[in-house]
Design a protein around this motif. Structure first.
Motif, PDB file in Angstrom:
ATOM      1  N   HIS A 109       9.756  -3.720   3.206  1.00 23.27           N
ATOM      2  CA  HIS A 109       9.157  -2.401   3.315  1.00 23.27           C
ATOM      3  C   HIS A 109       9.443  -1.780   4.674  1.00 23.27           C
ATOM      4  O   HIS A 109       9.522  -2.474   5.686  1.00 23.27           O
ATOM      5  CB  HIS A 109       7.636  -2.477   3.146  1.00 23.27           C
ATOM      6  N   ALA A 110       9.550  -0.451   4.690  1.00 20.40           N
ATOM      7  CA  ALA A 110       9.501   0.296   5.934  1.00 20.40           C
ATOM      8  C   ALA A 110       8.041   0.557   6.271  1.00 20.40           C
ATOM      9  O   ALA A 110       7.145   0.344   5.445  1.00 20.40           O
ATOM     10  CB  ALA A 110      10.257   1.615   5.787  1.00 20.40           C
ATOM     11  N   GLY A 111       7.775   1.020   7.487  1.00 26.72           N
ATOM     12  CA  GLY A 111       6.402   1.280   7.892  1.00 26.72           C
ATOM     13  C   GLY A 111       6.296   2.511   8.768  1.00 26.72           C
ATOM     14  O   GLY A 111       7.261   2.887   9.446  1.00 26.72           O
ATOM     15  N   ALA A 112       5.130   3.145   8.750  1.00 29.68           N
ATOM     16  CA  ALA A 112       4.827   4.278   9.622  1.00 29.68           C
ATOM     17  C   ALA A 112       3.411   4.125  10.137  1.00 29.68           C
ATOM     18  O   ALA A 112       2.577   3.459   9.505  1.00 29.68           O
ATOM     19  CB  ALA A 112       4.984   5.602   8.866  1.00 29.68           C
ATOM     20  N   PHE A 113       3.127   4.736  11.291  1.00 31.75           N
ATOM     21  CA  PHE A 113       1.806   4.653  11.897  1.00 31.75           C
ATOM     22  C   PHE A 113       0.900   5.783  11.403  1.00 31.75           C
ATOM     23  O   PHE A 113       1.353   6.742  10.781  1.00 31.75           O
ATOM     24  CB  PHE A 113       1.928   4.729  13.422  1.00 31.75           C
ATOM     25  N   ARG A 114      -0.358   5.667  11.719  1.00 34.80           N
ATOM     26  CA  ARG A 114      -1.334   6.717  11.423  1.00 34.80           C
ATOM     27  C   ARG A 114      -1.220   7.817  12.477  1.00 34.80           C
ATOM     28  O   ARG A 114      -1.181   7.543  13.669  1.00 34.80           O
ATOM     29  CB  ARG A 114      -2.744   6.109  11.432  1.00 34.80           C
ATOM     30  N   ARG A 133      -3.252  12.114   4.686  1.00 39.08           N
ATOM     31  CA  ARG A 133      -3.388  12.098   3.218  1.00 39.08           C
ATOM     32  C   ARG A 133      -2.052  12.413   2.557  1.00 39.08           C
ATOM     33  O   ARG A 133      -1.654  11.762   1.595  1.00 39.08           O
ATOM     34  CB  ARG A 133      -4.447  13.113   2.768  1.00 39.08           C
ATOM     35  N   ARG A 134      -1.377  13.431   3.056  1.00 43.75           N
ATOM     36  CA  ARG A 134      -0.075  13.800   2.491  1.00 43.75           C
ATOM     37  C   ARG A 134       0.903  12.636   2.580  1.00 43.75           C
ATOM     38  O   ARG A 134       1.635  12.330   1.629  1.00 43.75           O
ATOM     39  CB  ARG A 134       0.500  15.005   3.239  1.00 43.75           C
ATOM     40  N   ALA A 135       0.908  11.980   3.731  1.00 45.41           N
ATOM     41  CA  ALA A 135       1.841  10.877   3.938  1.00 45.41           C
ATOM     42  C   ALA A 135       1.620   9.764   2.910  1.00 45.41           C
ATOM     43  O   ALA A 135       2.573   9.224   2.337  1.00 45.41           O
ATOM     44  CB  ALA A 135       1.690  10.336   5.354  1.00 45.41           C
ATOM     45  N   ARG A 136       0.372   9.429   2.652  1.00 41.03           N
ATOM     46  CA  ARG A 136       0.059   8.344   1.719  1.00 41.03           C
ATOM     47  C   ARG A 136       0.272   8.765   0.266  1.00 41.03           C
ATOM     48  O   ARG A 136       0.818   7.997  -0.534  1.00 41.03           O
ATOM     49  CB  ARG A 136      -1.374   7.867   1.937  1.00 41.03           C
ATOM     50  N   TRP A 137      -0.158   9.954  -0.081  1.00 40.30           N
ATOM     51  CA  TRP A 137      -0.034  10.407  -1.467  1.00 40.30           C
ATOM     52  C   TRP A 137       1.421  10.593  -1.885  1.00 40.30           C
ATOM     53  O   TRP A 137       1.812  10.226  -2.988  1.00 40.30           O
ATOM     54  CB  TRP A 137      -0.793  11.717  -1.662  1.00 40.30           C
ATOM     55  N   LEU A 138       2.189  11.202  -0.996  1.00 37.38           N
ATOM     56  CA  LEU A 138       3.566  11.555  -1.344  1.00 37.38           C
ATOM     57  C   LEU A 138       4.598  10.571  -0.790  1.00 37.38           C
ATOM     58  O   LEU A 138       5.770  10.650  -1.148  1.00 37.38           O
ATOM     59  CB  LEU A 138       3.893  12.967  -0.842  1.00 37.38           C
ATOM     60  N   GLY A 139       4.176   9.682   0.087  1.00 36.48           N
ATOM     61  CA  GLY A 139       5.154   8.807   0.730  1.00 36.48           C
ATOM     62  C   GLY A 139       6.050   9.565   1.672  1.00 36.48           C
ATOM     63  O   GLY A 139       7.229   9.242   1.821  1.00 36.48           O
ATOM     64  N   LEU A 140       5.479  10.595   2.355  1.00 40.01           N
ATOM     65  CA  LEU A 140       6.267  11.451   3.254  1.00 40.01           C
ATOM     66  C   LEU A 140       5.588  11.547   4.617  1.00 40.01           C
ATOM     67  O   LEU A 140       5.007  12.585   4.961  1.00 40.01           O
ATOM     68  CB  LEU A 140       6.428  12.853   2.657  1.00 40.01           C
ATOM     69  N   PRO A 141       5.646  10.498   5.433  1.00 37.32           N
ATOM     70  CA  PRO A 141       5.103  10.610   6.786  1.00 37.32           C
ATOM     71  C   PRO A 141       5.955  11.536   7.637  1.00 37.32           C
ATOM     72  O   PRO A 141       7.148  11.705   7.396  1.00 37.32           O
ATOM     73  CB  PRO A 141       5.177   9.169   7.309  1.00 37.32           C
ATOM     74  N   ASN A 178       7.345   3.386  -2.872  1.00 34.83           N
ATOM     75  CA  ASN A 178       7.020   2.000  -3.221  1.00 34.83           C
ATOM     76  C   ASN A 178       7.514   0.990  -2.189  1.00 34.83           C
ATOM     77  O   ASN A 178       7.145  -0.191  -2.254  1.00 34.83           O
ATOM     78  CB  ASN A 178       7.596   1.646  -4.595  1.00 34.83           C
ATOM     79  N   ARG A 179       8.358   1.438  -1.266  1.00 31.78           N
ATOM     80  CA  ARG A 179       8.841   0.549  -0.209  1.00 31.78           C
ATOM     81  C   ARG A 179       8.364   1.011   1.166  1.00 31.78           C
ATOM     82  O   ARG A 179       8.998   0.681   2.185  1.00 31.78           O
ATOM     83  CB  ARG A 179      10.369   0.454  -0.238  1.00 31.78           C
ATOM     84  N   LEU A 180       7.258   1.753   1.204  1.00 33.51           N
ATOM     85  CA  LEU A 180       6.741   2.295   2.451  1.00 33.51           C
ATOM     86  C   LEU A 180       5.296   1.857   2.639  1.00 33.51           C
ATOM     87  O   LEU A 180       4.464   2.026   1.747  1.00 33.51           O
ATOM     88  CB  LEU A 180       6.822   3.823   2.424  1.00 33.51           C
ATOM     89  N   SER A 181       4.998   1.292   3.795  1.00 34.60           N
ATOM     90  CA  SER A 181       3.648   0.864   4.133  1.00 34.60           C
ATOM     91  C   SER A 181       3.155   1.636   5.356  1.00 34.60           C
ATOM     92  O   SER A 181       3.957   2.134   6.153  1.00 34.60           O
ATOM     93  CB  SER A 181       3.621  -0.636   4.447  1.00 34.60           C
ATOM     94  N   PHE A 182       1.821   1.709   5.493  1.00 39.24           N
ATOM     95  CA  PHE A 182       1.233   2.392   6.638  1.00 39.24           C
ATOM     96  C   PHE A 182       0.511   1.379   7.512  1.00 39.24           C
ATOM     97  O   PHE A 182      -0.308   0.587   7.038  1.00 39.24           O
ATOM     98  CB  PHE A 182       0.308   3.515   6.166  1.00 39.24           C
TER      99      PHE A 182
END
Length: 227
Positions: A109-114, A133-141, A178-182
């Motif tokens: 997985h890739a990852g992004a911060f809050r 919220r947008r980042a998590r719902w859409l997978g678009l950080p 599906n390959r992105l975690s926060f």
């Protein structure tokens, strides 16, 4: 065993913000997580180069364009993992521990911060909540949230495109939700543009730019309008 992480920071006249960004990386250096820090600079006319070199970072001068700068950084990097970070972003103290956990537990997985804005304005809290919220719902950080990605996954999705804007959107869309975690740590980014333009006005402007891109407007055309 070599440290796994190459931190890659694109810059353009970033002398004001870069010192705090680099300072926030210290937990990763202290823990042996960071192998190198690479500053990919578009021929800044301020003290960016001197700051980067004084910090011990690898300094690379390359043509302007964040996509191109990030590509140059990955070509020079030696780590098995990349952390792409904006120069006006400061990571919270626990970031290194969270990244180490991710590398161990979620290698595919890739990852992004809050996201967190460096402002006491209550509108900053509204915008952070909306953006996260947008980042998590859409997978678009946002690019401001950083991007942690293994070299293997980066190569698998084709890396960053050589574009002037929306490179962050393009790569996370290629990675897929599906390959992105926060990660449970904060990317504390500058609020200067929001304070200058107005919080809601700037937020809606950015949303409109994204919508136009998703509707097919080219990144180069959007870059000419972006300030």
């Amino acid at each position: 065993m070599p440290a796994p992480l190459s931190v890659i920071i694109p810059t353009l006249n970033a002398a004001y913000d870069l010192p705090l960004c680099l300072e926030s990386l210290m937990p990763g250096l202290e823990s042996g997580l960071i192998r190198e820090v690479i500053v990919c600079d578009a021929f800044s006319e301020d003290g960016t180069e001197a700051i980067a070199q004084a910090s011990g970072a690898t300094y690379i001068a390359t043509a302007k364009g964040r996509g191109r700068q990030l590509i140059a950084g990955t070509e020079a990097a030696r780590g098995d993992w990349f952390l792409f970070l904006h120069a006006d972003t400061i990571l919270s103290r626990e970031w290194a521990e969270r990244v180490s956990d991710h590398i161990r537990d979620r290698p595919g997985h890739a990852g992004a911060f809050r996201l967190k804005y460096r402002s006491d304005d209550k509108r900053a809290r509204w915008l952070e909540s909306r953006a996260n919220r947008r980042a998590r719902w859409l997978g678009l950080p946002y690019g401001d949230q950083g991007l942690l990605i293994s070299r293997e996954l980066y190569d698998d999705v084709g890396g960053f495109p050589d574009v002037r804007l929306m490179e962050d959107v393009m790569i996370v869309r290629a990675v897929g939700k599906n390959r992105l975690s926060f990660l449970d740590a904060e990317a504390r980014t500058s609020a200067v543009k929001y304070e200058r333009d107005g919080w809601r006005r700037r937020a809606w402007k950015n949303s409109w730019m994204l919508a136009r891109f998703l509707l097919g407007v080219s990144p180069d055309k959007l870059a000419k309008e972006y300030t």
